[in-house]
Write an enzyme that holds these catalytic residues in place. Structure first.
Site, short mmCIF file in Angstrom:
data_model
loop_
_atom_site.label_atom_id
_atom_site.label_comp_id
_atom_site.label_asym_id
_atom_site.label_seq_id
_atom_site.Cartn_x
_atom_site.Cartn_y
_atom_site.Cartn_z
N ASN A 7 0.88 -1.17 0.00
CA ASN A 7 0.00 0.00 0.00
C ASN A 7 0.92 1.22 0.00
O ASN A 7 1.52 1.56 1.02
CB ASN A 7 -0.92 0.00 1.23
CG ASN A 7 -1.85 1.20 1.26
OD1 ASN A 7 -1.48 2.30 0.84
ND2 ASN A 7 -3.05 1.01 1.77
N GLU A 34 -3.91 1.76 -2.96
CA GLU A 34 -3.99 3.21 -2.73
C GLU A 34 -3.04 3.99 -3.66
O GLU A 34 -2.30 4.86 -3.22
CB GLU A 34 -3.73 3.57 -1.27
CG GLU A 34 -4.93 3.35 -0.38
CD GLU A 34 -4.90 4.16 0.90
OE1 GLU A 34 -5.52 5.23 0.94
OE2 GLU A 34 -4.23 3.71 1.86
N ASN A 147 -6.87 -4.52 5.80
CA ASN A 147 -7.51 -3.71 6.84
C ASN A 147 -8.16 -4.58 7.91
O ASN A 147 -9.20 -4.24 8.48
CB ASN A 147 -8.51 -2.73 6.23
CG ASN A 147 -7.86 -1.41 5.86
OD1 ASN A 147 -7.09 -0.85 6.63
ND2 ASN A 147 -8.17 -0.90 4.68
N ASP A 216 -1.39 -6.16 6.24
CA ASP A 216 -1.01 -6.42 4.85
C ASP A 216 -0.62 -7.89 4.75
O ASP A 216 0.34 -8.33 5.39
CB ASP A 216 0.14 -5.51 4.43
CG ASP A 216 -0.23 -4.05 4.57
OD1 ASP A 216 -0.75 -3.48 3.59
OD2 ASP A 216 -0.04 -3.48 5.66
N ASP A 245 2.66 4.79 5.12
CA ASP A 245 2.48 4.27 6.47
C ASP A 245 2.47 2.74 6.49
O ASP A 245 2.46 2.14 7.56
CB ASP A 245 1.22 4.83 7.15
CG ASP A 245 -0.02 4.81 6.26
OD1 ASP A 245 0.09 4.47 5.07
OD2 ASP A 245 -1.11 5.15 6.76
N HIS A 246 2.50 2.12 5.31
CA HIS A 246 2.58 0.66 5.20
C HIS A 246 3.96 0.23 4.72
O HIS A 246 4.60 0.92 3.92
CB HIS A 246 1.57 0.14 4.18
CG HIS A 246 0.14 0.32 4.57
ND1 HIS A 246 -0.66 -0.71 5.00
CD2 HIS A 246 -0.65 1.43 4.57
CE1 HIS A 246 -1.87 -0.27 5.24
NE2 HIS A 246 -1.89 1.03 4.99
#
Length: 254
Positions: A7, A34, A147, A216, A245-246
């Site tokens: 992501n 994303e 998620n 993830d 942030d991933h």
């Protein structure tokens, strides 16, 4: 064969990171989530220079998924068949006899919110679709930003997250239904250890303090399980300037 998921939280911002990471890790197939780019803005030429062909489904500002690969994709599927949804969250493709499904699962906002109900319905639609995909494609990888933290080992503070979004019983049950189709969490084939995360909030020094979640995932089918020789959470890109942030995750198949 190395199959990765990341992501990137805006490909427009993170393209230099992706290019550097592709050079470093040399994956064979990469699923992105994303991307937040309309299709006409997707940097397929820049990625082709690195040897990666692209198939993608994007929209402005939100969502967006893509598959990058060294060999050409076939039988590309965009969206969940029969599920009316204009959010760009699903893309699948085949590489020889291997089928790869890339998901950006709905966040859900909060338990009890209408977006939470939508998430559970969306996951039910994914289940129905994958129940047919795995019959047609025994060698199946389902990866992406789910998620959902599978269990308390995947949460930095299980008490604080108890029955909260990403960790609720209903969400975890929906993930277990997917696994029951004959899929396996590749990371857990190689590690039972807790405290290994793939997402950390930008706030409160989340990464430095390791206040994260493992959301993830790379799921592999029964037919691929014997060939799974490794599964990795690659924390390095999270240390770079202006990171997603991933962190990327990948599964390696013999």
């Amino acid at each position: 064969m190395k199959i990765a998921s990341w992501n990137v939280n805006s490909l427009n911002v993170r393209l230099p990171h992706l290019q550097e990471w592709l050079k470093l890790r040399q994956p064979d197939v990469v699923g992105l989530q994303e991307t937040k780019l309309e299709d006409h803005k997707f940097p397929d030429d820049a990625l082709l220079e690195l040897g990666y062909r692209s198939v993608f489904s994007g929209q402005k500002t939100y969502n967006g998924v893509a598959l990058l690969s060294r060999e050409s994709a076939s039988e590309v599927q965009i969206g969940i068949p029969g599920f009316g949804d204009d959010q760009k969250r699903v893309i699948a493709a085949s590489y020889g006899d291997l089928r790869v499904v890339n998901l950006y699962v709905v966040n859900g906002k909060a338990v009890g919110d209408e977006k939470y109900d939508y998430k559970l319905g969306w996951l039910d639609a994914v289940h129905g679709w994958l129940s047919e995909e795995i019959k047609r494609w025994p060698k199946l990888v389902v990866m992406g930003d789910f998620n959902i933290a599978p269990d308390d080992r995947d949460v930095h503070d299980p008490a604080a997250w108890d029955e909260q979004i990403l960790c609720s019983t209903a969400e975890r049950n929906a993930l277990q239904r997917l696994l029951a189709l004959g899929l396996h969490d590749s990371f857990r084939l190689h590690s039972e250890e807790g405290g290994q995360f793939s997402w950390w909030d930008y706030r409160a020094a989340g990464f430095r303090r390791n206040l994260g979640l493992r959301i993830d995932l790379a799921l592999i089918s029964d037919a691929l399980k014997p060939t799974c020789i490794g599964s990795v959470i690659d924390r390095e890109p999270r240390t770079w300037e202006r990171p997603s942030d991933h962190a990327p995750v990948w599964v390696e198949l013999a």
